[in-house]
Every structure is written in structure tokens, then in C-alpha cells.
Design a protein around this motif. Structure first.
Motif, PDB file in Angstrom:
ATOM      1  N   SER A   8       0.736  -1.111  -0.160  1.00 41.95           N
ATOM      2  CA  SER A   8       0.088  -0.150   0.003  1.00 41.95           C
ATOM      3  C   SER A   8       0.892   1.245   0.156  1.00 41.95           C
ATOM      4  O   SER A   8       2.120   1.111   0.196  1.00 41.95           O
ATOM      5  N   ARG A   9       0.454   2.446  -0.271  1.00 38.07           N
ATOM      6  CA  ARG A   9       0.981   3.603  -0.371  1.00 38.07           C
ATOM      7  C   ARG A   9       0.496   4.734   0.498  1.00 38.07           C
ATOM      8  O   ARG A   9      -0.702   4.934   0.598  1.00 38.07           O
ATOM      9  N   ILE A  11      -0.437   8.611   1.568  1.00 40.34           N
ATOM     10  CA  ILE A  11      -0.686  10.065   1.293  1.00 40.34           C
ATOM     11  C   ILE A  11       0.567  10.824   1.653  1.00 40.34           C
ATOM     12  O   ILE A  11       1.172  10.545   2.776  1.00 40.34           O
ATOM     13  N   THR A  14       2.099  11.964   5.535  1.00 41.19           N
ATOM     14  CA  THR A  14       1.420  11.312   6.593  1.00 41.19           C
ATOM     15  C   THR A  14       2.521  10.317   7.126  1.00 41.19           C
ATOM     16  O   THR A  14       1.846   9.554   8.059  1.00 41.19           O
ATOM     17  N   ARG A  48       6.962   6.537   1.407  1.00 39.12           N
ATOM     18  CA  ARG A  48       5.442   6.300   1.307  1.00 39.12           C
ATOM     19  C   ARG A  48       5.002   4.984   0.936  1.00 39.12           C
ATOM     20  O   ARG A  48       3.745   4.592   1.104  1.00 39.12           O
ATOM     21  N   ASP A  49       5.832   3.596   0.767  1.00 32.63           N
ATOM     22  CA  ASP A  49       5.406   2.630   0.518  1.00 32.63           C
ATOM     23  C   ASP A  49       5.428   1.599   1.389  1.00 32.63           C
ATOM     24  O   ASP A  49       6.338   1.832   2.411  1.00 32.63           O
ATOM     25  N   SER A  80      -8.025   5.900   6.563  1.00 38.27           N
ATOM     26  CA  SER A  80      -8.133   6.439   5.264  1.00 38.27           C
ATOM     27  C   SER A  80      -7.595   7.903   5.284  1.00 38.27           C
ATOM     28  O   SER A  80      -7.039   8.458   4.147  1.00 38.27           O
ATOM     29  N   ARG A  81      -7.105   8.646   6.343  1.00 43.36           N
ATOM     30  CA  ARG A  81      -6.574   9.897   6.229  1.00 43.36           C
ATOM     31  C   ARG A  81      -4.890   9.710   5.865  1.00 43.36           C
ATOM     32  O   ARG A  81      -4.505  10.745   5.574  1.00 43.36           O
ATOM     33  N   VAL A  83      -3.509   6.481   4.203  1.00 44.87           N
ATOM     34  CA  VAL A  83      -3.283   5.578   3.115  1.00 44.87           C
ATOM     35  C   VAL A  83      -4.012   5.837   1.918  1.00 44.87           C
ATOM     36  O   VAL A  83      -5.172   6.073   2.048  1.00 44.87           O
ATOM     37  N   GLU A  84      -3.315   5.860   0.726  1.00 45.70           N
ATOM     38  CA  GLU A  84      -3.922   6.211  -0.527  1.00 45.70           C
ATOM     39  C   GLU A  84      -4.849   4.536  -0.910  1.00 45.70           C
ATOM     40  O   GLU A  84      -5.781   4.935  -1.625  1.00 45.70           O
ATOM     41  N   GLY A  85      -4.052   3.531  -0.476  1.00 44.17           N
ATOM     42  CA  GLY A  85      -5.144   2.404  -0.844  1.00 44.17           C
ATOM     43  C   GLY A  85      -4.079   1.521  -0.997  1.00 44.17           C
ATOM     44  O   GLY A  85      -2.696   1.780  -1.224  1.00 44.17           O
TER      45      GLY A  85
END
Length: 107
Positions: A8-9, A11, A14, A48-49, A80-81, A83-85
Motif C-alpha cells: 500500500s502507499r 498519502i 502522513t 511512502r510505500d 483512510s486519512r 493511506v492512498e490504498g
């Protein structure tokens, strides 16, 4: 039990907040994850990964069970604040393709 990996990645910006949130994950989340069949979950970060290692008997069944759980829903909304997904593979799945494990080669 099987192991699988996810990617996941975060934002941008963050990274530190995400790590603070994981300094102590909600105990009730761990309880529902275990009840869903997840034995362990580890996360590593590079920039970010995020790379996740999940140990469970049936990941898809565990995710399906968690989808209806109010604790997991609150956690997903909360995170969700940050993680991009989760990354999608070419076949549309979320798990990373296993390439090699030293202990499996050594038999």
C-alpha cells in the motif's frame, strides 16, 4: 497457515502520523482480526510505500469477515486519512506475487 504480502502507499506527508497510529493499534482491532482468522500482520515502510506480511489460513475469507465488522470499519475509516490504498496487481488482485523464500528452498 500461509503467508502473503501486500503493498500500500501513504498519502504524502502522513508518514510519521501513520507510524504513530501503529505504535499501539487498537486492542479491539487485534481481537477482531484474530477472530477473522488472521494470526499475524507485520508492516514495513520505505518512504511512502508500505509492505505488509499477513499470516492466516484464508486471507480472502478473513477480509470478507472483517468487511462487516464495525471495529474494522472504524479502523479503515480512521486510516483512510493516511493511506492512498492497496496496490492492485495486473490480475486485479491485491496480494504480491511470491518469488522466493530461503527456508522453502532449503526444505
Amino acid at each position: 497457515m500461509s503467508r502473503l504480502a501486500l503493498h500500500s502507499r501513504l498519502i504524502a506527508g502522513t508518514e510519521q502520523s501513520y507510524e504513530r497510529e501503529h505504535a499501539r493499534v487498537w486492542p479491539e482491532l487485534i481481537t477482531v482480526m484474530r477472530a477473522a482468522g488472521i494470526d499475524d500482520w507485520s508492516i514495513w515502510r520505505s518512504g511512502r510505500d508500505l509492505f505488509h506480511l499477513v499470516e492466516c489460513d484464508d486471507y480472502e475469507a478473513a477480509v470478507a469477515r472483517l468487511a462487516d465488522d464495525p471495529v474494522d470499519q472504524r479502523w479503515q475509516q480512521h486510516m483512510s486519512r493516511f493511506v492512498e490504498g492497496f496496490a492492485q496487481n495486473a490480475d486485479g488482485g491485491r496480494t504480491l506475487r511470491h518469488v522466493w523464500t530461503m527456508s522453502e528452498q532449503l526444505g
